[in-house]
Design a protein around this motif. Structure first.
Motif, mmCIF file in Angstrom:
data_model
loop_
_atom_site.group_PDB
_atom_site.id
_atom_site.type_symbol
_atom_site.label_atom_id
_atom_site.label_comp_id
_atom_site.label_asym_id
_atom_site.label_seq_id
_atom_site.Cartn_x
_atom_site.Cartn_y
_atom_site.Cartn_z
ATOM 1 N N GLY A 89 0.851 -1.181 0.000
ATOM 2 C CA GLY A 89 0.000 0.000 0.000
ATOM 3 C C GLY A 89 0.883 1.225 0.000
ATOM 4 O O GLY A 89 2.046 1.149 0.398
ATOM 5 N N SER A 142 -0.484 4.126 4.481
ATOM 6 C CA SER A 142 -1.745 3.384 4.280
ATOM 7 C C SER A 142 -2.081 2.462 5.452
ATOM 8 O O SER A 142 -3.128 1.826 5.449
ATOM 9 C CB SER A 142 -1.687 2.596 2.968
ATOM 10 O OG SER A 142 -0.594 1.720 2.955
ATOM 11 N N ASN A 178 -5.124 0.937 1.494
ATOM 12 C CA ASN A 178 -5.102 2.348 1.120
ATOM 13 C C ASN A 178 -5.913 3.102 2.167
ATOM 14 O O ASN A 178 -7.034 2.711 2.475
ATOM 15 C CB ASN A 178 -5.686 2.534 -0.281
ATOM 16 C CG ASN A 178 -5.363 3.910 -0.847
ATOM 17 O OD1 ASN A 178 -4.339 4.511 -0.514
ATOM 18 N ND2 ASN A 178 -6.237 4.410 -1.697
ATOM 19 N N TYR A 179 -5.342 4.148 2.734
ATOM 20 C CA TYR A 179 -5.997 4.873 3.834
ATOM 21 C C TYR A 179 -6.539 3.922 4.895
ATOM 22 O O TYR A 179 -7.664 4.072 5.363
ATOM 23 C CB TYR A 179 -7.110 5.770 3.298
ATOM 24 C CG TYR A 179 -6.586 6.892 2.426
ATOM 25 C CD1 TYR A 179 -5.824 7.922 2.975
ATOM 26 C CD2 TYR A 179 -6.826 6.894 1.057
ATOM 27 C CE1 TYR A 179 -5.328 8.947 2.178
ATOM 28 C CE2 TYR A 179 -6.331 7.911 0.246
ATOM 29 C CZ TYR A 179 -5.589 8.929 0.818
ATOM 30 O OH TYR A 179 -5.084 9.944 0.023
#
Ligand code: ADP
Ligand code: MG
Length: 240
Positions: free
Chosen positions: A37, A41, A214-215
């Motif tokens: 990621g 992330s 992601n995030y």
């Protein structure tokens, strides 16, 4: 294959920032799972939650069927999970061997006989390619040898599951090939691995399965070459 690690709805917030968001993942016994990621992330935070260095806000971590959520790091280590740190932090005033011996006296199945501990740890240092520097002070080690030492220290705790955090960053291509061989050799000893890596080539070479964050959220999971073509994954990396 059965899961050795089961992560369910694991979450961690720092202030207003959700670093890991309801993460679900399994690591299967004997596999090398890649966790990737973009920067920030939630990869390292996930490792910190699994290994007990951070307490989750909610969610569960099960290891070999046992609930280990929120246990102290040394308890989780004794249960059989070891991890390396992205920023290595050895005892700089000690030799490589002394650093690894500390690991051997601390983890699962700790050893009390110093001579035997040293013998085993010398073998471990050999295994990671540091045999000739066993008696050197770690103070003088460059980044490559510090990373190798970090792996030996983690292995000394006798893990069943090893979490490697960006072991390949800062390595040149030759050093990276060596590092890839080392990870494979570790897997061949029967240790399950979860590998965080920024270097795509390394992760594709090593893992049969990837989880992409992601995030703080899992956005994809599956076979590497396939996963890396997912639109959400491409966009996450392009956005970086
Ligand atoms: P990665 O390892 O994927 O690069 P991290 O897990 O280190 O990402 O970080 C995820 C997010 O959480 C980032 O936005 C980072 O700034 C934040 N973060 C990580 N650790 C802390 C902390 N101890 N305190 C506050 N924010 C943190
Ligand atoms: Mg990180």
């Amino acid at each position: 294959m059965k899961p050795i690690l089961e992560v369910n709805r694991l979450s961690k917030t720092f202030g207003g920032l959700v670093a890991v968001k309801s993460l679900d993942l399994n690591v299967m016994e004997g596999e090398i799972l890649g966790l990737i990621g973009p920067n920030g992330s939630g990869k390292t935070t996930s490792f910190n939650l699994i290994s007990g260095f951070l307490k989750p806000d909610c969610g569960k971590v099960r290891f070999s069927g046992r609930d280990i959520t929120g246990l102290k790091p040394y308890r989780i280590c004794q249960a059989g999970i070891a991890r390396t740190f992205q920023l290595t932090r050895p005892f700089a005033g000690m030799t490589a061997l002394q650093n690894v011996v500390i690991g051997r006296m601390y983890g699962g199945d700790p050893i009390r006989n110093m001579r035997r501990a040293e013998e085993e740890c010398l073998n471990l240092l050999q295994f990671v390619g540091l045999g000739r520097r066993a008696h050197s002070p770690v103070l003088n080690f460059g980044v490559v040898d510090r990373k190798r030492l970090e792996v030996a220290r983690a292995l000394a705790t006798r893990p069943k599951l090893l979490l490697l955090d960006e072991m390949m960053s800062g390595l040149n291509p030759t050093e990276m090939e060596e590092a890839i061989r080392l990870v494979r050799a570790i897997a061949e000893t029967g240790i399950t691995l979860m590998v965080v890596e920024h270097v795509m080539k390394a992760i594709i070479d090593l893992s049969a399965r990837l989880v992409v964050l992601n995030y703080g959220e899992k956005i994809a999971e599956g076979e590497p070459r396939e996963v890396l073509t997912h639109r959400a994954v491409v966009e996450a990396y392009l956005g970086e």
